[in-house]
Design a protein around this motif. Sequence first.
Motif, PDB file in Angstrom:
ATOM      1  N   TYR A 129      12.508 -46.647  -8.248  1.00  0.00           N
ATOM      2  CA  TYR A 129      13.932 -46.469  -7.959  1.00  0.00           C
ATOM      3  C   TYR A 129      14.686 -46.907  -9.198  1.00  0.00           C
ATOM      4  O   TYR A 129      14.352 -47.946  -9.795  1.00  0.00           O
ATOM      5  CB  TYR A 129      14.301 -47.328  -6.739  1.00  0.00           C
ATOM      6  CG  TYR A 129      15.725 -47.222  -6.255  1.00  0.00           C
ATOM      7  CD1 TYR A 129      16.555 -48.344  -6.237  1.00  0.00           C
ATOM      8  CD2 TYR A 129      16.234 -46.020  -5.785  1.00  0.00           C
ATOM      9  CE1 TYR A 129      17.851 -48.259  -5.769  1.00  0.00           C
ATOM     10  CE2 TYR A 129      17.531 -45.928  -5.323  1.00  0.00           C
ATOM     11  CZ  TYR A 129      18.339 -47.054  -5.316  1.00  0.00           C
ATOM     12  OH  TYR A 129      19.627 -46.960  -4.850  1.00  0.00           O
ATOM     13  N   LEU A 147      18.661 -47.145 -11.264  1.00  0.00           N
ATOM     14  CA  LEU A 147      20.112 -47.153 -11.095  1.00  0.00           C
ATOM     15  C   LEU A 147      20.775 -47.104 -12.463  1.00  0.00           C
ATOM     16  O   LEU A 147      20.225 -47.594 -13.455  1.00  0.00           O
ATOM     17  CB  LEU A 147      20.574 -48.432 -10.382  1.00  0.00           C
ATOM     18  CG  LEU A 147      19.910 -48.799  -9.054  1.00  0.00           C
ATOM     19  CD1 LEU A 147      18.741 -49.761  -9.275  1.00  0.00           C
ATOM     20  CD2 LEU A 147      20.921 -49.464  -8.125  1.00  0.00           C
ATOM     21  N   PRO A 200      14.619 -51.925  -9.958  1.00  0.00           N
ATOM     22  CA  PRO A 200      14.253 -53.122  -9.190  1.00  0.00           C
ATOM     23  C   PRO A 200      12.804 -53.512  -9.485  1.00  0.00           C
ATOM     24  O   PRO A 200      11.927 -52.656  -9.553  1.00  0.00           O
ATOM     25  CB  PRO A 200      14.398 -52.676  -7.735  1.00  0.00           C
ATOM     26  CG  PRO A 200      15.149 -51.389  -7.773  1.00  0.00           C
ATOM     27  CD  PRO A 200      14.846 -50.764  -9.103  1.00  0.00           C
ATOM     28  N   SER A 201      12.593 -54.813  -9.627  1.00  0.00           N
ATOM     29  CA  SER A 201      11.240 -55.298  -9.886  1.00  0.00           C
ATOM     30  C   SER A 201      11.086 -56.673  -9.283  1.00  0.00           C
ATOM     31  O   SER A 201      11.869 -57.550  -9.571  1.00  0.00           O
ATOM     32  CB  SER A 201      10.983 -55.363 -11.393  1.00  0.00           C
ATOM     33  OG  SER A 201       9.738 -55.941 -11.667  1.00  0.00           O
ATOM     34  N   GLY A 202      10.091 -56.879  -8.471  1.00  0.00           N
ATOM     35  CA  GLY A 202       9.872 -58.201  -7.912  1.00  0.00           C
ATOM     36  C   GLY A 202      10.728 -58.505  -6.708  1.00  0.00           C
ATOM     37  O   GLY A 202      10.798 -59.643  -6.278  1.00  0.00           O
ATOM     38  N   GLY A 203      11.410 -57.511  -6.179  1.00  0.00           N
ATOM     39  CA  GLY A 203      12.130 -57.665  -4.922  1.00  0.00           C
ATOM     40  C   GLY A 203      13.409 -58.470  -5.001  1.00  0.00           C
ATOM     41  O   GLY A 203      13.720 -59.083  -6.008  1.00  0.00           O
ATOM     42  N   ASN A 247      16.824 -58.074  -5.169  1.00  0.00           N
ATOM     43  CA  ASN A 247      17.896 -57.907  -6.162  1.00  0.00           C
ATOM     44  C   ASN A 247      17.541 -58.341  -7.562  1.00  0.00           C
ATOM     45  O   ASN A 247      18.425 -58.629  -8.360  1.00  0.00           O
ATOM     46  CB  ASN A 247      19.177 -58.606  -5.694  1.00  0.00           C
ATOM     47  CG  ASN A 247      19.899 -57.791  -4.662  1.00  0.00           C
ATOM     48  OD1 ASN A 247      19.592 -56.623  -4.446  1.00  0.00           O
ATOM     49  ND2 ASN A 247      20.870 -58.392  -4.015  1.00  0.00           N
ATOM     50  N   LYS A 248      16.261 -58.389  -7.893  1.00  0.00           N
ATOM     51  CA  LYS A 248      15.887 -58.618  -9.276  1.00  0.00           C
ATOM     52  C   LYS A 248      15.827 -57.255  -9.947  1.00  0.00           C
ATOM     53  O   LYS A 248      14.881 -56.489  -9.733  1.00  0.00           O
ATOM     54  CB  LYS A 248      14.533 -59.318  -9.388  1.00  0.00           C
ATOM     55  CG  LYS A 248      14.143 -59.580 -10.837  1.00  0.00           C
ATOM     56  CD  LYS A 248      12.807 -60.274 -10.948  1.00  0.00           C
ATOM     57  CE  LYS A 248      12.428 -60.498 -12.395  1.00  0.00           C
ATOM     58  NZ  LYS A 248      11.118 -61.164 -12.517  1.00  0.00           N
ATOM     59  N   LEU A 249      16.857 -56.950 -10.710  1.00  0.00           N
ATOM     60  CA  LEU A 249      16.892 -55.709 -11.458  1.00  0.00           C
ATOM     61  C   LEU A 249      16.516 -55.995 -12.905  1.00  0.00           C
ATOM     62  O   LEU A 249      16.961 -56.983 -13.484  1.00  0.00           O
ATOM     63  CB  LEU A 249      18.286 -55.093 -11.417  1.00  0.00           C
ATOM     64  CG  LEU A 249      18.799 -54.578 -10.062  1.00  0.00           C
ATOM     65  CD1 LEU A 249      20.194 -53.998 -10.212  1.00  0.00           C
ATOM     66  CD2 LEU A 249      17.867 -53.537  -9.490  1.00  0.00           C
ATOM     67  N   PHE A 296      17.166 -54.662 -16.472  1.00  0.00           N
ATOM     68  CA  PHE A 296      18.155 -53.833 -17.148  1.00  0.00           C
ATOM     69  C   PHE A 296      17.708 -53.480 -18.558  1.00  0.00           C
ATOM     70  O   PHE A 296      17.043 -54.266 -19.237  1.00  0.00           O
ATOM     71  CB  PHE A 296      19.488 -54.582 -17.256  1.00  0.00           C
ATOM     72  CG  PHE A 296      20.306 -54.595 -15.994  1.00  0.00           C
ATOM     73  CD1 PHE A 296      20.061 -55.533 -15.006  1.00  0.00           C
ATOM     74  CD2 PHE A 296      21.322 -53.677 -15.806  1.00  0.00           C
ATOM     75  CE1 PHE A 296      20.819 -55.560 -13.837  1.00  0.00           C
ATOM     76  CE2 PHE A 296      22.086 -53.691 -14.643  1.00  0.00           C
ATOM     77  CZ  PHE A 296      21.829 -54.628 -13.659  1.00  0.00           C
TER      78      PHE A 296
END
Lengths: 112, 113
Positions: free
Chosen positions: A32, A34, A93-96, A98-100, A102
């Motif tokens: 996913y 963004l 997303p990575s690691g669940g 709301n850890k995005l 960037f």
Amino acid sequence: DQQVKQNSPSLSVQEGRISILNCDYTNSMFDYFLWYKKYPAEGPTFLISISSIKDKNEDGRFTVFLNKSAKHLSLHIVPSQPGDSAVYFCAAPSGGYNKLIFGAGTRLAVHP
Amino acid sequence: KAGVTQTPRYLIKTRGQQVTLSCSPISGHRSVSWYQQTPGQGLQFLFEYFSETQRNKGNFPGRFSGRQFSNSRSEMNVSTLELGDSALYLCASSLRGRDEKLFFGSGTQLSVL
């Protein structure tokens, strides 16, 4: 290790033309993505997203394309307007929770 | 609906001091996450809170800490400030904290001298 990369720090485009912002990723588990836009002295605002089950998502003048085999996505803005001048970040997303992750961002300048 | 509110907007501190930043999420949002933005580095995830519990943490030293209150408001604290802590600190909120877009505040610009 930068898992999300935006290799162009800046881009200059004439008003009315197409802006293409690129983003590469290394983690094939990302499913996913963004795009956020950020004006000076403001927080990032969500622009558009895409799931890995799709290869394209459109929202008005903004279209995001995803090429999973190349681990590459791009944001197209057509037609570009001066108000689009901002820094654009792609994220995954990575690691669940709301850890995005960037990218470093691309500064877009749309001139008349 | 009011957006995410961060205070203060600007802060100047000296090395060795500590600082506390505040964030009020959008009403009804229970997840609050914090990010650090430095020039050329994008945004780096610090931590995420939901219902007063830290559920996720980034790769930052223990000098960086946070908490969330029962009304979902959150604070982050940085102790023993270093020059490299100078950055824009952004708070973001969302409903659940998973696979959803984040709403960011305008940030707190911290300068460490």
